[in-house]
Design a protein around this motif. Structure first.
Motif, PDB file in Angstrom:
ATOM      1  N   VAL A  61      -9.797 -11.651   2.922  1.00  0.00           N
ATOM      2  CA  VAL A  61      -9.752 -10.382   3.653  1.00  0.00           C
ATOM      3  C   VAL A  61      -8.366  -9.791   3.443  1.00  0.00           C
ATOM      4  O   VAL A  61      -7.358 -10.407   3.803  1.00  0.00           O
ATOM      5  N   ALA A  62      -8.345  -8.625   2.818  1.00  0.00           N
ATOM      6  CA  ALA A  62      -7.066  -7.961   2.546  1.00  0.00           C
ATOM      7  C   ALA A  62      -6.936  -6.756   3.461  1.00  0.00           C
ATOM      8  O   ALA A  62      -7.932  -6.125   3.804  1.00  0.00           O
ATOM      9  N   GLY A  63      -5.717  -6.467   3.871  1.00  0.00           N
ATOM     10  CA  GLY A  63      -5.503  -5.302   4.741  1.00  0.00           C
ATOM     11  C   GLY A  63      -4.132  -5.360   5.369  1.00  0.00           C
ATOM     12  O   GLY A  63      -3.190  -5.895   4.759  1.00  0.00           O
ATOM     13  N   TYR A  64      -4.018  -4.843   6.582  1.00  0.00           N
ATOM     14  CA  TYR A  64      -2.726  -4.793   7.261  1.00  0.00           C
ATOM     15  C   TYR A  64      -2.786  -5.528   8.589  1.00  0.00           C
ATOM     16  O   TYR A  64      -3.739  -5.372   9.346  1.00  0.00           O
ATOM     17  N   LEU A  65      -1.752  -6.323   8.842  1.00  0.00           N
ATOM     18  CA  LEU A  65      -1.608  -7.004  10.133  1.00  0.00           C
ATOM     19  C   LEU A  65      -0.225  -6.623  10.649  1.00  0.00           C
ATOM     20  O   LEU A  65       0.781  -6.935   9.996  1.00  0.00           O
ATOM     21  N   ALA A  66      -0.181  -5.932  11.778  1.00  0.00           N
ATOM     22  CA  ALA A  66       1.087  -5.415  12.310  1.00  0.00           C
ATOM     23  C   ALA A  66       1.825  -4.640  11.211  1.00  0.00           C
ATOM     24  O   ALA A  66       3.019  -4.836  10.994  1.00  0.00           O
ATOM     25  N   ALA A  67       1.112  -3.790  10.505  1.00  0.00           N
ATOM     26  CA  ALA A  67       1.647  -2.902   9.455  1.00  0.00           C
ATOM     27  C   ALA A  67       2.107  -3.643   8.195  1.00  0.00           C
ATOM     28  O   ALA A  67       2.631  -3.034   7.268  1.00  0.00           O
ATOM     29  N   ARG A  68       1.936  -4.958   8.181  1.00  0.00           N
ATOM     30  CA  ARG A  68       2.337  -5.727   6.993  1.00  0.00           C
ATOM     31  C   ARG A  68       1.129  -5.943   6.086  1.00  0.00           C
ATOM     32  O   ARG A  68       0.065  -6.350   6.555  1.00  0.00           O
ATOM     33  N   PRO A  69       1.272  -5.665   4.787  1.00  0.00           N
ATOM     34  CA  PRO A  69       0.148  -5.910   3.874  1.00  0.00           C
ATOM     35  C   PRO A  69      -0.103  -7.413   3.695  1.00  0.00           C
ATOM     36  O   PRO A  69       0.816  -8.138   3.326  1.00  0.00           O
ATOM     37  N   VAL A  70      -1.305  -7.841   4.002  1.00  0.00           N
ATOM     38  CA  VAL A  70      -1.598  -9.281   3.998  1.00  0.00           C
ATOM     39  C   VAL A  70      -2.899  -9.586   3.247  1.00  0.00           C
ATOM     40  O   VAL A  70      -3.760  -8.730   3.065  1.00  0.00           O
ATOM     41  N   LEU A  71      -2.977 -10.842   2.854  1.00  0.00           N
ATOM     42  CA  LEU A  71      -4.222 -11.398   2.301  1.00  0.00           C
ATOM     43  C   LEU A  71      -4.586 -12.582   3.164  1.00  0.00           C
ATOM     44  O   LEU A  71      -3.769 -13.489   3.350  1.00  0.00           O
ATOM     45  N   VAL A  72      -5.790 -12.576   3.708  1.00  0.00           N
ATOM     46  CA  VAL A  72      -6.219 -13.706   4.536  1.00  0.00           C
ATOM     47  C   VAL A  72      -7.224 -14.536   3.758  1.00  0.00           C
ATOM     48  O   VAL A  72      -8.234 -13.998   3.270  1.00  0.00           O
TER      49      VAL A  72
END
Ligand code: HPA
Length: 268
Positions: A61-72
């Motif tokens: 799951v790719a997207g933003y967590l607390a405005a940080r670009p992340v890959l889960v």
């Protein structure tokens, strides 16, 4: 570029994640915190594991967590599934190739500390690997001699500790001991683990941290406590309990991760 990397580059459509997360059993709710989420099933990514443990989804799951670009990495493979300690190597190599430099690992674990009960969150200060297993066995070059003195980044630990204090989140810290599973530990094994210095026990994370350090990723890891370890209460342990209790601590961990990711010193 491997097929998995090029497929992810295509599906990410310009998103440049700098941090990856690995989710533990019953911690899929951390995915709900990701905004503008793009979901890519492991099945679409060559070399990614098939998965199959209930409580583990098997998707990126790719997207933003607390405005940080992340890959889960939602869904991990465990050593106990097929007997391969390097089962997560391709996913970790893939996130590294995409430019990720930090890895946050999560797991469900049993606690050895009477005052750290179900629902508590423990940041790993270190680990014990007495399994005799290592994902780098067979690695042909001298790069296999990975230093593990600061495997859990002191810098990231400070960052998470300060984020926890600021957000008034109770954060324990301790040593995680890896057991292969899939059977739970015996009470005697837990007493031995306590003598050796373990604060929590679980069936994951350690092989991934070894691989991540091999790949040069900065690591932080967290246990969500789902039970007291074998023999501490007399109750039998079960995976059902792990899956049902994990979301309680998972909610706390999701708050902590969001608070830490929002800090400027998280990614200097
Ligand atoms: N032992 C090993 N793994 C676990 C436990 C445990 O008590 N709880 C959740 N995962």
């Amino acid at each position: 570029m491997t097929p998995a990397v090029s497929e992810l580059v295509r599906r990410l459509d310009g998103l440049m994640p700098d941090t990856a997360l690995v989710l533990g059993s019953g911690l899929g709710l951390l995915v709900d915190a990701v905004s503008q989420a793009v979901r890519i099933p492991y099945a679409d990514l060559q070399g990614f594991p098939g998965g199959g443990v209930s409580g583990h989804a098997g998707e990126v799951v790719a997207g933003y967590l607390a405005a940080r670009p992340v890959l889960v990495l939602s869904g991990r493979v465990h050593y106990y599934e097929k007997g391969n300690p390097a089962a997560m190597r391709v996913p970790l190599e893939t996130v590294r190739a995409l430019g990720v430099s930090r890895l946050v690992l999560t797991n469900a674990a049993g606690s050895l500390r009477p005052r750290m009960g179900p629902g508590a969150v423990m940041m790993l200060s270190d680990h014990i690997n007495w399994s005799g297993l290592n994902p780098l066995i067979g690695e042909p070059t001298d790069a296999r001699f990975v230093g593990m003195t600061a495997a859990y980044s002191p810098r990231l630990q400070t960052c998470f500790r300060e984020a926890a204090t600021a957000a008034e989140i109770a954060l324990h810290e301790g040593v995680y001991m890896w057991f292969s599973g899939p059977s739970f530990e015996t009470p005697a094994e837990i007493r031995a683990a306590g003598i050796l210095g373990a604060d929590a026990v679980g069936m994951s994370t350690v092989p991934e941290v070894i691989l991540a350090r091999f790949l040069g990723l900065e690591c932080a890891a967290f246990s969500v406590i789902t039970n007291f370890a074998a023999g501490m209460t007399g109750a039998e342990l079960s995976h059902d309990e792990t899956k049902h209790v994990a979301p309680q601590g998972g909610a706390t961990l999701a708050r902590l991760i969001a608070a830490a990711f929002a800090r400027e010193d998280f990614a200097p």
